[in-house]
Write a protein that holds these residues in place. Sequence first.
Motif, PDB file in Angstrom:
ATOM      1  N   UNK A 165     -45.528  10.299 -33.440  1.00  0.00           N
ATOM      2  CA  UNK A 165     -46.185  10.030 -34.723  1.00  0.00           C
ATOM      3  C   UNK A 165     -45.234   9.247 -35.615  1.00  0.00           C
ATOM      4  N   UNK A 166     -45.740   8.117 -36.118  1.00  0.00           N
ATOM      5  CA  UNK A 166     -44.940   7.223 -36.951  1.00  0.00           C
ATOM      6  C   UNK A 166     -45.360   7.376 -38.409  1.00  0.00           C
ATOM      7  N   UNK A 167     -44.357   7.453 -39.286  1.00  0.00           N
ATOM      8  CA  UNK A 167     -44.602   7.489 -40.729  1.00  0.00           C
ATOM      9  C   UNK A 167     -44.114   6.192 -41.367  1.00  0.00           C
ATOM     10  N   UNK A 168     -44.945   5.653 -42.237  1.00  0.00           N
ATOM     11  CA  UNK A 168     -44.529   4.539 -43.093  1.00  0.00           C
ATOM     12  C   UNK A 168     -44.420   5.097 -44.508  1.00  0.00           C
ATOM     13  N   UNK A 169     -43.240   5.084 -45.070  1.00  0.00           N
ATOM     14  CA  UNK A 169     -43.003   5.751 -46.349  1.00  0.00           C
ATOM     15  C   UNK A 169     -43.834   5.181 -47.483  1.00  0.00           C
TER      16      UNK A 169
END
Lengths: 93, 93
Positions: free
Chosen positions: A39-43
């Motif tokens: 799972x990738x988070x983009x701040x």
Amino acid sequence: MIRLSVYYPTTEGATFDHDYYRDKHVPLAVKTFGLDGAEIDKGVDGPYVAAVHMKFESLDALAAAMSSAADVMADVANYTTITPILQTSEIVD
Amino acid sequence: MIRLSVYYPTTEGATFDHDYYRDKHVPLAVKTFGLDGAEIDKGVDGPYVAAVHMKFESLDALAAAMSSAADVMADVANYTTITPILQTSEIVD
């Protein structure tokens, strides 16, 4: 289950290529480590410009993955100048 | 989808009651915010002693949840002396 999270602190003057991260780097890590996904988070707000969360069956499985991580680590320079922070956690049921 | 992660930095001399966090605090947050659940991390290695990850449909849904967070915030003193760090992120497809 074990979670390995990798955090990229927002850093003055640093760069982060979110497209490369999503399209190239994380898929390389998933393939190298033999994971089902990540799972990738983009701040949006907070100390990190990006992060990824990966799950491993055990600390041993994580250690085995890390032993094959050289190519993944070498790829970091292709998308960011930020030094990532690693966090290993036990996922609480 | 939006992820709100709450991090508790390992802090010299601070306390963190993992049992209360799992059994009381996170369930209170899940109920108050109307979530399906949340993922709890117990730190093994890295800067954080604990964390929680919660998913919201949108930034508006997160903002609405935060407007009802007073009781959840007030409960923090019951399990830790650490000041949590909040990170809001867009979950990348």
